[in-house]
Scaffold this motif. Structure first.
Motif, mmCIF file in Angstrom:
data_model
loop_
_atom_site.group_PDB
_atom_site.id
_atom_site.type_symbol
_atom_site.label_atom_id
_atom_site.label_comp_id
_atom_site.label_asym_id
_atom_site.label_seq_id
_atom_site.Cartn_x
_atom_site.Cartn_y
_atom_site.Cartn_z
ATOM 1 N N UNK A 144 0.786 -1.226 -0.095
ATOM 2 C CA UNK A 144 -0.103 0.169 0.055
ATOM 3 C C UNK A 144 0.762 1.445 0.038
ATOM 4 N N UNK A 145 0.414 2.427 -0.676
ATOM 5 C CA UNK A 145 0.992 3.564 -0.667
ATOM 6 C C UNK A 145 -0.011 4.718 -0.584
ATOM 7 N N UNK A 146 0.386 5.679 0.269
ATOM 8 C CA UNK A 146 -0.481 6.897 0.550
ATOM 9 C C UNK A 146 0.325 8.066 0.055
ATOM 10 N N UNK A 147 -0.267 8.692 -1.026
ATOM 11 C CA UNK A 147 0.685 9.787 -1.404
ATOM 12 C C UNK A 147 -0.044 11.221 -0.873
ATOM 13 N N UNK A 148 1.092 12.034 -0.695
ATOM 14 C CA UNK A 148 0.735 13.467 -0.176
ATOM 15 C C UNK A 148 1.459 14.504 -0.665
ATOM 16 N N UNK A 149 0.667 15.399 -1.048
ATOM 17 C CA UNK A 149 1.224 16.770 -1.966
ATOM 18 C C UNK A 149 2.409 17.059 -1.037
ATOM 19 N N UNK A 150 3.602 17.383 -1.785
ATOM 20 C CA UNK A 150 4.886 17.859 -1.222
ATOM 21 C C UNK A 150 4.681 19.191 -0.550
ATOM 22 N N UNK A 151 3.681 20.060 -0.902
ATOM 23 C CA UNK A 151 3.339 21.554 -0.251
ATOM 24 C C UNK A 151 2.877 21.091 1.266
ATOM 25 N N UNK A 152 2.074 20.065 1.463
ATOM 26 C CA UNK A 152 1.646 19.699 2.717
ATOM 27 C C UNK A 152 2.943 19.337 3.739
ATOM 28 N N UNK A 153 3.808 18.535 3.178
ATOM 29 C CA UNK A 153 4.895 17.879 3.831
ATOM 30 C C UNK A 153 5.824 19.153 4.012
ATOM 31 N N UNK A 154 6.182 19.909 3.116
ATOM 32 C CA UNK A 154 6.872 21.230 3.442
ATOM 33 C C UNK A 154 6.211 22.139 4.531
ATOM 34 N N UNK A 155 5.066 22.340 4.300
ATOM 35 C CA UNK A 155 4.327 23.296 5.420
ATOM 36 C C UNK A 155 4.420 22.610 6.764
ATOM 37 N N UNK A 156 4.260 21.366 7.113
ATOM 38 C CA UNK A 156 4.560 20.567 8.313
ATOM 39 C C UNK A 156 5.851 20.700 8.707
ATOM 40 N N UNK A 157 6.864 20.571 7.908
ATOM 41 C CA UNK A 157 8.436 20.791 8.199
ATOM 42 C C UNK A 157 8.797 22.375 8.760
ATOM 43 N N UNK A 158 7.941 23.305 8.144
ATOM 44 C CA UNK A 158 8.383 24.495 8.736
ATOM 45 C C UNK A 158 7.489 24.770 10.012
ATOM 46 N N UNK A 159 5.865 24.329 10.031
ATOM 47 C CA UNK A 159 5.224 24.764 11.164
ATOM 48 C C UNK A 159 5.898 23.722 12.527
ATOM 49 N N UNK A 160 6.174 22.687 12.434
ATOM 50 C CA UNK A 160 6.621 22.127 13.552
ATOM 51 C C UNK A 160 8.287 22.012 13.550
ATOM 52 N N UNK A 161 8.928 22.824 12.947
ATOM 53 C CA UNK A 161 10.338 22.978 12.995
ATOM 54 C C UNK A 161 10.950 21.505 12.913
ATOM 55 N N UNK A 162 10.879 20.836 11.933
ATOM 56 C CA UNK A 162 11.340 19.323 11.634
ATOM 57 C C UNK A 162 12.795 19.675 10.635
ATOM 58 N N UNK A 163 13.723 19.348 11.746
ATOM 59 C CA UNK A 163 15.104 19.452 10.945
ATOM 60 C C UNK A 163 15.598 18.292 10.494
ATOM 61 N N UNK A 164 16.129 18.369 9.054
ATOM 62 C CA UNK A 164 16.971 17.366 8.731
ATOM 63 C C UNK A 164 18.069 16.921 9.396
ATOM 64 N N UNK A 165 18.796 17.740 10.070
ATOM 65 C CA UNK A 165 19.961 17.507 11.223
ATOM 66 C C UNK A 165 19.791 16.401 12.324
ATOM 67 N N UNK A 166 18.330 16.231 12.619
ATOM 68 C CA UNK A 166 18.053 15.483 13.611
ATOM 69 C C UNK A 166 17.547 14.145 12.890
ATOM 70 N N UNK A 167 17.610 12.947 13.739
ATOM 71 C CA UNK A 167 16.887 11.915 13.411
ATOM 72 C C UNK A 167 15.390 11.948 13.979
ATOM 73 N N UNK A 168 14.491 12.164 13.132
ATOM 74 C CA UNK A 168 13.080 12.205 13.446
ATOM 75 C C UNK A 168 12.358 11.097 13.580
ATOM 76 N N UNK A 169 11.889 10.562 14.603
ATOM 77 C CA UNK A 169 11.323 9.248 14.831
ATOM 78 C C UNK A 169 9.821 9.270 15.170
ATOM 79 N N UNK A 170 8.902 8.507 14.385
ATOM 80 C CA UNK A 170 7.727 8.332 14.870
ATOM 81 C C UNK A 170 7.518 7.438 16.085
ATOM 82 N N UNK A 171 6.962 7.547 17.363
ATOM 83 C CA UNK A 171 6.718 6.496 17.964
ATOM 84 C C UNK A 171 5.060 6.133 18.151
ATOM 85 N N UNK A 172 4.592 5.282 17.697
ATOM 86 C CA UNK A 172 3.116 5.123 17.537
ATOM 87 C C UNK A 172 3.122 4.352 18.945
#
Length: 320
Positions: A144-172
């Motif tokens: 299965x694949x869920x596709x999201x528009x890149x603009x939403x991904x970029x917006x979330x990155x800015x809004x939540x200050x997600x840095x590529x310099x860190x290891x970003x881990x989702x914990x479910x």
């Protein structure tokens, strides 16, 4: 041509699992299809922009046979609803005579369905694969694949200050059943291991019931409070772009393990009390089973035997 697909299982996970089969039908006939699904599949929150799906119809009938589509009145109401769309074909991913009759009385001429009255012991993926192979000669992979528009991904990155310099881990850290929720102590042990090696940020995905909130609060009360972003107050539309920004996910067998892997995130799935299939059907899933077990299924009840060292080892294997 108008095509309806019926996926009446409950929950986000099953909705994700059936996505490849629904999309394959759309591709086969070169037209978007409609889906008849339950509200708690959350399909309207993560499939509304899927180009293979043109309409999401909510089936209001739960496992306790309650809802506006239950009983004789509900039967007739659903027939009248489907008549509005004049479907030419229907693909029914179950063995229920009820949906067969509803389809016939709705005026749908071509009805494709699992063998009637054979619900027992159906393999959730192989049965769907065999169904489409037998009926319309389609070979469908479980990916299965869920596709999201890149603009939403970029917006979330800015809004939540997600840095590529860190290891970003989702914990479910949540889960639909008490026996599937790994104790917070195990998550904290894993977090200490990974934090000692990486500059990390943790995104905590869980529901709102008391036990899930207790696990969330215990983690937020730990030394990692300033390294964590809880997602429990966000709706799914806002959560998905955040997940897409993560490098890796570590999840209980929950909706978030299905969503993260479908979003393309390598996902370690902590399997404590459900069949191993649910944590291994995607090529982006890496199941961890309880110590002392060779496999896992219902009533394994191994949530206290998930080894944080094995989670950390798998994470390193993926990253390397």
């Amino acid at each position: 041509m108008k095509i309806l697909t019926v996926q009446n299982r409950m929950g986000i996970g099953d909705m994700v699992i059936f996505l490849p089969f629904i999309e394959a039908i759309s591709k086969k006939f070169s037209t978007p299809v409609s889906i008849l699904v339950k509200e708690n599949s959350k399909a309207s929150q993560f499939l509304e922009n899927n180009k293979y799906i043109d309409k999401i119809i909510i089936l209001d009938r739960d496992n306790n046979k309650k809802g506006s589509h239950d009983g004789i009145r509900g039967f007739l109401k659903l027939i009248n609803k489907l008549k509005e769309y004049n479907y030419d074909k229907v693909f029914i991913f179950n063995s229920s005579i009820r949906f067969n009759l509803i389809s016939r009385l709705s005026g749908i001429k071509e009805i494709y369905q699992y063998p009637l009255f054979q619900k027992k012991n159906q393999h959730i993926i192989k049965t769907a694969q065999n169904f489409l192979k037998d009926k319309i000669n389609l070979n469908v992979e479980s990916n299965p694949e869920i596709l999201i528009d890149d603009s939403f991904v970029d917006k979330a990155k800015l809004e939540y200050k997600i840095s590529k310099k860190q290891l970003n881990i989702l914990l479910g850290i949540g889960g639909s059943g008490q026996t599937k929720r790994i104790p917070f102590e195990i998550f904290l042990k894993f977090m200490r291991l990974v934090h000692a090696k990486h500059d990390c940020r943790f995104f905590l995905a869980t529901g709102k019931n008391i036990e899930e909130q207790t696990i969330l609060n215990k983690i937020l009360e730990s030394e990692f409070k300033n390294k964590c972003l809880p997602l429990d107050k966000l709706d799914l539309k806002r959560i998905l772009p955040i997940i897409k920004n993560c490098n890796i996910a570590v999840c209980n067998d929950s909706s978030f393990s299905h969503l993260s892997s479908a979003l393309g995130v390598e996902t370690i799935v902590l399997m404590s009390d459900t069949p191993l299939l649910y944590g291994s059907y995607s090529p982006r899933m890496y199941p961890i089973i309880p110590d002392g077990e060779n496999t896992v299924t219902h009533n394994t009840r191994g949530k206290d035997r998930i080894n944080p060292n094995k989670i950390f080892e798998q994470l390193n294997n993926i990253l390397n």
